[in-house]
Design a protein around this motif. Structure first.
Motif, PDB file in Angstrom:
ATOM      1  N   LYS A 140       6.451   0.711  -1.559  1.00  0.00           N
ATOM      2  CA  LYS A 140       7.136   1.752  -2.202  1.00  0.00           C
ATOM      3  C   LYS A 140       7.250   1.481  -3.762  1.00  0.00           C
ATOM      4  CE  LYS A 140      11.064  -1.508  -1.491  1.00  0.00           C
ATOM      5  NZ  LYS A 140      11.871  -1.501  -2.803  1.00  0.00           N
ATOM      6  N   SER A 141       7.745   2.554  -4.316  1.00  0.00           N
ATOM      7  CA  SER A 141       7.755   2.751  -5.708  1.00  0.00           C
ATOM      8  C   SER A 141       8.892   3.690  -6.206  1.00  0.00           C
ATOM      9  CB  SER A 141       6.503   3.225  -6.275  1.00  0.00           C
ATOM     10  OG  SER A 141       6.381   3.555  -7.582  1.00  0.00           O
ATOM     11  N   ASP A 142       9.417   3.219  -7.300  1.00  0.00           N
ATOM     12  CA  ASP A 142      10.455   4.270  -7.844  1.00  0.00           C
ATOM     13  C   ASP A 142      10.136   4.562  -9.376  1.00  0.00           C
ATOM     14  OD1 ASP A 142      10.457   2.053  -9.779  1.00  0.00           O
ATOM     15  OD2 ASP A 142      12.616   1.532  -9.379  1.00  0.00           O
ATOM     16  N   GLY A 143       8.805   4.708  -9.465  1.00  0.00           N
ATOM     17  CA  GLY A 143       8.264   5.351 -10.946  1.00  0.00           C
ATOM     18  C   GLY A 143       8.098   4.382 -12.013  1.00  0.00           C
ATOM     19  N   ALA A 144       8.886   3.291 -11.883  1.00  0.00           N
ATOM     20  CA  ALA A 144       8.885   2.044 -12.861  1.00  0.00           C
ATOM     21  C   ALA A 144       8.413   0.827 -12.349  1.00  0.00           C
ATOM     22  CB  ALA A 144      10.184   2.137 -13.589  1.00  0.00           C
ATOM     23  N   LYS A 145       8.701   0.574 -11.050  1.00  0.00           N
ATOM     24  CA  LYS A 145       8.087  -0.618 -10.395  1.00  0.00           C
ATOM     25  C   LYS A 145       7.274  -0.270  -9.094  1.00  0.00           C
ATOM     26  CE  LYS A 145      11.214  -3.234  -8.104  1.00  0.00           C
ATOM     27  NZ  LYS A 145      12.276  -3.964  -8.024  1.00  0.00           N
ATOM     28  N   LEU A 146       6.403  -0.742  -8.693  1.00  0.00           N
ATOM     29  CA  LEU A 146       5.699  -0.581  -7.164  1.00  0.00           C
ATOM     30  C   LEU A 146       5.960  -1.984  -6.543  1.00  0.00           C
ATOM     31  CD1 LEU A 146       2.703   1.485  -6.209  1.00  0.00           C
ATOM     32  CD2 LEU A 146       2.752  -1.030  -5.603  1.00  0.00           C
ATOM     33  N   THR A 147       6.284  -1.821  -5.215  1.00  0.00           N
ATOM     34  CA  THR A 147       6.436  -2.950  -4.358  1.00  0.00           C
ATOM     35  C   THR A 147       5.523  -3.149  -2.852  1.00  0.00           C
ATOM     36  OG1 THR A 147       8.731  -3.444  -4.923  1.00  0.00           O
ATOM     37  CG2 THR A 147       8.037  -4.426  -3.178  1.00  0.00           C
ATOM     38  N   TYR A 148       4.597  -3.950  -2.881  1.00  0.00           N
ATOM     39  CA  TYR A 148       3.520  -4.159  -1.749  1.00  0.00           C
ATOM     40  C   TYR A 148       3.913  -5.150  -1.024  1.00  0.00           C
ATOM     41  CZ  TYR A 148      -0.498  -3.364   0.914  1.00  0.00           C
ATOM     42  OH  TYR A 148      -1.482  -3.188   1.821  1.00  0.00           O
ATOM     43  N   ASP A 149       4.257  -4.876   0.214  1.00  0.00           N
ATOM     44  CA  ASP A 149       4.871  -5.989   1.391  1.00  0.00           C
ATOM     45  C   ASP A 149       3.657  -6.509   2.117  1.00  0.00           C
ATOM     46  OD1 ASP A 149       6.054  -7.364   3.009  1.00  0.00           O
ATOM     47  OD2 ASP A 149       7.692  -6.110   3.481  1.00  0.00           O
ATOM     48  N   LEU A 150       3.177  -7.742   1.679  1.00  0.00           N
ATOM     49  CA  LEU A 150       2.270  -8.413   2.257  1.00  0.00           C
ATOM     50  C   LEU A 150       2.465  -8.995   3.766  1.00  0.00           C
ATOM     51  CD1 LEU A 150       0.636 -10.708  -0.604  1.00  0.00           C
ATOM     52  CD2 LEU A 150      -0.451  -8.705   0.494  1.00  0.00           C
ATOM     53  N   ASP A 151       3.804  -9.209   3.866  1.00  0.00           N
ATOM     54  CA  ASP A 151       4.230  -9.618   5.363  1.00  0.00           C
ATOM     55  C   ASP A 151       4.101  -8.731   6.499  1.00  0.00           C
ATOM     56  OD1 ASP A 151       4.918 -12.281   4.510  1.00  0.00           O
ATOM     57  OD2 ASP A 151       7.211 -11.790   4.425  1.00  0.00           O
ATOM     58  N   GLU A 152       3.956  -7.299   5.719  1.00  0.00           N
ATOM     59  CA  GLU A 152       3.820  -6.153   6.922  1.00  0.00           C
ATOM     60  C   GLU A 152       2.310  -5.723   7.040  1.00  0.00           C
ATOM     61  OE1 GLU A 152       6.080  -4.762   9.035  1.00  0.00           O
ATOM     62  OE2 GLU A 152       7.285  -6.488   8.069  1.00  0.00           O
ATOM     63  N   ASP A 153       1.447  -6.273   6.026  1.00  0.00           N
ATOM     64  CA  ASP A 153      -0.196  -6.165   6.368  1.00  0.00           C
ATOM     65  C   ASP A 153      -0.747  -7.215   6.821  1.00  0.00           C
ATOM     66  OD1 ASP A 153      -2.463  -5.293   5.531  1.00  0.00           O
ATOM     67  OD2 ASP A 153      -2.278  -5.559   3.533  1.00  0.00           O
ATOM     68  N   ALA A 154      -1.165  -6.856   8.180  1.00  0.00           N
ATOM     69  CA  ALA A 154      -2.033  -7.939   8.663  1.00  0.00           C
ATOM     70  C   ALA A 154      -3.281  -8.262   8.108  1.00  0.00           C
ATOM     71  CB  ALA A 154      -2.313  -7.513  10.234  1.00  0.00           C
ATOM     72  N   SER A 155      -3.782  -7.516   7.465  1.00  0.00           N
ATOM     73  CA  SER A 155      -5.194  -7.592   6.867  1.00  0.00           C
ATOM     74  C   SER A 155      -5.330  -8.740   5.709  1.00  0.00           C
ATOM     75  CB  SER A 155      -5.924  -6.310   6.466  1.00  0.00           C
ATOM     76  OG  SER A 155      -5.027  -5.854   5.320  1.00  0.00           O
TER      77      SER A 155
END
Length: 758
Positions: free
Chosen positions: A65-80
């Motif tokens: 998710k992103s708000d234009g100033a910060k992007l967040t990537y959730d590794l816990d939800e990414d099995a790879s």
């Protein structure tokens, strides 16, 4: 909160809270700044997290998710990501690229900072490629990329901030803990995490270990240097083959004590260490005349050790005045880092190379010591529509670098030449004050800030004939943003920011790092700070099914610190100089599409044009570059989770050269077992269709041309097992604030040289 990947019914039993605008439920954060669609990290304020116990989520959690100033990537939800290292995980994140020689860039820049849970780790920033390659991805729950720092941030760090979040939320039962183990072709390791609460005290701790003892890493590098001005030394061709093992240890602890509703005390500590055994490095060098005949040749065998140690501590106190975010925060932080490199050489001259001594020992040690104190004040007023923030901060650095070479006819009789030995001390004191104001006027949100920094810096040379120096710098750094909110999940954002960048000690240290006889890297003690201006326009729309964002950004900077290559007697010297005038235009965007509650895909891409020129346009370079990536997550039958990712970049340019493209890909599958999914088994594979990943580039200077190629074994196939037990829902609180520094420029690497990335 407990997130489920299967559909369920939203039940919000909390005073009138209603989900709207297609937004997905997340861990709630502190009251956000008006006009900021999501919470933004600050320079000395780390977000305070709270929990809502009675929240049930309707659908699977977003990976990105992103708000234009910060992007967040959730590794816990990414099995790879299970079984990978953090460096591999970064390849999947928009705005971040990792090239074939493990050089990390944020929006094309190497001038970024790395935080852990909102606190900067200077040694981690300085040696990101080595340490993140050894750090398991299971040690990190989320990765944030912050590209629009405001006035609260230190004025430096032009590329942005990568914030590694290790905190995780579990269910409430007094305590919680988890352990995991991974085994793969490239690494193996274990990790552990635990949290407990007693009365008004909450604590958590984590530990991670990783190594590649089972299968040593292999890497091959080749450099072809053409000297168009020489007939006898027209081409020098150098080939390096290396094999090494490493051990990584990392751990941290967080404590919070809340004696009353208005007082909060916190303390944190982190430590990490990496040791690498460089046991098998072979260098072959051959020089040819213009006609193709061999004029010089020799081989070298190297072995040695490389180690990194980093430790940090942070204490803080928050005094709250009411429940609307009105507070005063005090904090102190200390950071210590050590980087050590030890090489032993044995040289075999084959043709016209008797000038090289048969034995050589090279030692290099860098130390960083940093004290920081800060006071921050936040006052929302007008019913929370207006927020005033102000603060002062002092950073006091005392860094040192000691390096030297010894030569001899036998390993027991080595003598220093007195020229290559250096002992330097760097002083850097930064005094800062800032103020910012934010407000909303109907659908319009406004934010503006101003920061002033005075810098006292210098270097002392304890050896050699160079003169000590001191400098005073004064910088006024403004920033502003306007956000028009069309709806709860749609906005248009126009932002301006100015950033500065001071040189790091590695860029200023004049020691000549000579791993290969024909390749020398050294710093420049005369470097000055650089200044950057950036203007961006971003549109974001986050619907229940599709969320997307697109942005156009322009940046301009003068006097940038650029890597400079020059030649003397067929030896390539790489150093730094303030001679870059840089303009960059970029169009970028990404999209997340939830096709069903079980299946989601994501796409991202960027296209940018860069022009770099020296004063008077004596040296210029320009060109178009781009990148793209894609990923998917699917919850299949029998609760199996499938994920995959892949991407490609066309490369980047520098003042005198360019790096060509690279690509990457990976797959993962996981399955959870037992009550509450306590046991999870994950299989993963990345870059598995080829034994080696290839990367190449070039550097051109008047009369010379260098082509470099890198080939490394980056494929991996592995398995990870994780077990979670116990229950707790209270997260370690913070003083709504943790001191963070993001102000020194990291050294770049043009990809040539030894391939070790020194």
């Amino acid at each position: 909160m407990n997130f489920h990947n299967k559909p369920s019914i939203i039940t919000l039993l909390l005073a009138g809270v209603v989900s709207s605008g297609g937004a997905y439920a997340e861990e709630p954060s502190k009251p956000q700044t008006p006009g900021e669609p999501a919470q933004a990290l600050t320079d000395s304020i780390d977000a305070a997290f709270t929990e809502l116990d009675d929240l049930v989520v309707v659908t699977q959690k977003k990976v990105m998710k992103s708000d234009g100033a910060k992007l967040t990537y959730d590794l816990d939800e990414d099995a790879s990501s299970k079984g990978q290292n953090v460096l591999e995980a970064l390849k999947k994140i928009p705005m971040v690229s990792v090239d074939g020689s493990d050089q990390i860039r944020v929006k094309g820049s190497t001038a970024f900072k790395i935080y852990v849970n909102g606190k900067e780790e200077p040694m981690l920033t300085a040696n990101a490629d080595k340490i993140l390659k050894a750090m398991p991805a299971e040690a990190v729950s989320k990765i944030e990329v912050i590209t629009e720092p405001g006035a609260k941030y230190d004025a430096e760090g032009t590329g942005g901030i990568i914030n590694l979040i290790t905190e995780r939320t579990q269910r409430n039962d007094g305590y919680t803990a988890s352990v995991s183990a991974n085994l793969g072709a490239q690494n193996e390791g274990v990790s552990a995490y635990g949290r407990m609460k007693y009365n008004k005290v909450t604590a958590d701790a984590n530990f991670n270990y990783n190594d590649n003892v089972w299968m040593s890493r292999r890497q091959f590098t080749s450099n072809d240097n053409y000297d168009y001005t020489s007939d006898s030394q027209y081409l020098n061709s150098t080939h390096v083959a290396q094999k090494f093992n490493y051990h990584y240890y990392g751990g941290g602890i967080n404590l919070s004590w809340e004696p009353s509703a208005t007082d909060l005390f916190t303390a944190t500590g982190n430590i990490y260490a990496m040791d690498a055994n460089l046991k098998d490095i072979n260098i072959s060098s051959q020089t040819f005349s213009r006609g193709g005949s061999l004029t010089q040749a020799y081989t070298q065998n190297l072995h040695g050790d490389m180690s990194h140690l980093g430790a940090s501590g942070n204490i803080g106190y928050t005094r709250s005045f009411g429940s609307n975010g009105h507070n005063l925060m005090l904090g102190y932080a200390f950071n210590y880092g050590k980087q050590f490199l030890d090489f032993n050489y044995f040289t075999v001259p084959e043709l016209n190379a008797d000038f090289l001594p048969p034995f050589r020992k090279s030692e290099n040690a860098n130390y960083t010591r940093e004290h920081t104190a800060a006071i921050d004040y936040t006052n929302p007023f007008g019913g929370g529509k207006h927020i005033l923030e102000a603060g002062v901060k002092g950073i006091f650095r005392r860094n040192s670098a000691i390096a030297g070479d010894r030569y001899g006819m036998s390993p027991s009789e080595l003598f220093a030449d007195g020229i290559s030995n250096t002992d330097t001390r760097q002083i850097q004191d930064v005094y800062a004050a800032y103020a910012s104001y934010s407000s909303t006027f109907g659908k319009l949100a406004v934010k503006a800030g101003l920061r002033y920094e005075h810098t006292y810096m210098g270097m002392d040379f304890l050896t050699g004939e160079m003169e000590n120096y001191r400098r005073n710098l004064n910088d006024v750094v403004p920033n502003a943003a306007l956000t028009w909110m069309f709806g709860p999940a749609t906005n248009l954002r126009l932002a301006y920011q100015m950033r500065i960048q001071r040189p790091s000690i590695s860029q200023m240290n004049p020691y000549e790092m000579r791993i290969i006889e024909t390749d020398v890297r050294m710093g420049n003690p005369d470097l000055e700070s650089e200044r950057h201006n950036k203007l961006s326009l971003a549109y974001s729309n986050y619907g229940r099914k599709i969320g997307w964002s697109i942005s156009l950004e322009g940046s301009q900077s003068n006097n940038t610190i650029e890597e400079v290559t020059y030649y003397e007697q067929n030896v390539r010297y790489q150093t730094y100089a303030n001679l870059g005038h840089k303009q960059r235009m970029e169009l970028s965007g990404f999209m997340n599409w939830n096709l069903t509650n079980q299946f989601s895909v994501g796409f991202n891409g960027s296209l940018h044009y860069t022009r770099i020129a020296s004063p008077g346009d004596e040296i210029t370079n320009h060109g178009w570059n781009g990148s793209y990536g894609a990923n998917f997550n699917y919850v299949g039958p029998w609760h199996l989770k499938f994920s995959g990712y892949g991407g490609q970049s066309t490369g980047e340019i520098s003042l005198q050269g360019r790096w060509y493209g690279w690509y990457y890909y990976g797959l993962g599958i996981s399955r959870s077992f037992l009550k509450n999914d306590a046991l999870t088994l994950t299989l993963n594979a990345n870059n598995f269709l080829s034994k080696y990943t290839h990367f190449h580039g070039e550097v051109a200077t008047p009369g010379h041309y260098t082509s470099f190629r890198n080939r490394s074994a980056n494929w991996n196939v592995g398995i990870t097992i994780g077990w979670t037990f116990g229950h707790l829902n209270d997260q370690v609180k913070k003083t709504a604030g943790s001191i963070t520094n993001d102000d020194q420029k990291a050294s770049g690497n043009q990809g040539g040289g030894s391939g070790i990335g020194l």
